[in-house]
Write a protein that holds these residues in place. Sequence first.
Motif, PDB file in Angstrom:
ATOM      1  N   TYR A  74       0.799  -1.226   0.000  1.00  0.00           N
ATOM      2  CA  TYR A  74       0.000   0.000   0.000  1.00  0.00           C
ATOM      3  C   TYR A  74       0.833   1.279   0.000  1.00  0.00           C
ATOM      4  O   TYR A  74       0.273   2.357   0.144  1.00  0.00           O
ATOM      5  CB  TYR A  74      -0.926   0.024   1.226  1.00  0.00           C
ATOM      6  N   SER A  97      -3.454  -3.556  -7.679  1.00  0.00           N
ATOM      7  CA  SER A  97      -3.660  -2.119  -7.602  1.00  0.00           C
ATOM      8  C   SER A  97      -5.162  -1.828  -7.622  1.00  0.00           C
ATOM      9  O   SER A  97      -5.962  -2.697  -7.271  1.00  0.00           O
ATOM     10  CB  SER A  97      -2.923  -1.413  -8.739  1.00  0.00           C
ATOM     11  N   LYS A 135      -1.284   3.684  -3.548  1.00  0.00           N
ATOM     12  CA  LYS A 135      -1.216   2.727  -4.653  1.00  0.00           C
ATOM     13  C   LYS A 135      -0.528   3.335  -5.877  1.00  0.00           C
ATOM     14  O   LYS A 135       0.226   2.653  -6.588  1.00  0.00           O
ATOM     15  CB  LYS A 135      -2.619   2.238  -5.003  1.00  0.00           C
TER      16      LYS A 135
END
Length: 293
Positions: A74, A97, A135
């Motif tokens: 993350y 993602s 992300k």
Amino acid sequence: MNILVLGGTRFFGKKLVELYLQNGHSVTILTRGQSGNPFGTKVKQLIANRDDADSLSQVLSDTTWDIVYDNICYSPNEAHNICNILKGKTKKLVFTSTLSTYEIDGIVKTEGDFNPFDYEVRMGNREDFSYGEGKRQAEAVLFKEATFPVVAVRFPIVMGENDYTRRLHFHIERILQEQPISLPNIEAKMSFITDDEAAAFLYFAGSTPIEGPYNATATGAISLKDLLGLIEETTGKHAKISLVGGDEMSQSPYGVPADWYMTTTKAEAAGFTFSQLHDWLPTLVKTLVKELQ
């Protein structure tokens, strides 16, 4: 093949492991050891804290993999660490993602709407960024630093009976209990994917020679108004909708200010065929309504 899955004990990560086992591959899961191992002796299990680079490096020393799946990265720091740790150890990395890499601006998104290859990197941990920015940063680091091929699979919100986030469950429960739901734009359209299809695309991304970012979502989109209408039709109850304000408990996890969905032309050209959203969404709603009633 020899597969390593970071984050493979629940939801679509669990489904991905099951797919590889069904097809006769050797699977290892890496977890913190807190949520158990639902596969028993069918898989190998490594115990490490994903956020601790030293712990991760130690447990992955003297290992090599055909494909590594990272479902729990993350931040750019986590991406940087995995690039270093896996150098010379894997033939490919598949990174989970998100649609959240794209702005919510009402425009149907293609992969080119976020280009991680020329995105400015700002290092930091997950608490330093929003989910979407974390992300974006992770993608940018992976594509710039990895010494092995990388696929970034951009999913929308994933749906399923066993969704631990219970986002679709939230709407059904609120309508069943005749409680209000707050939304900024009831006409906003969204795309979704099932946990089964998410796992199937991750499998495809690993086992075919594709690289780079790929959108993965069921074909079609649905407005929040129509989604709530499906729930109303199935429950026989009317949704109480608030388009302004509302307390935190009533705010929809699907609440977006504008259309927010993407095209899968690139993935389809690579050979993957996606389901039609409207073929499975009504059935899923009926299943969850029956369960929650």
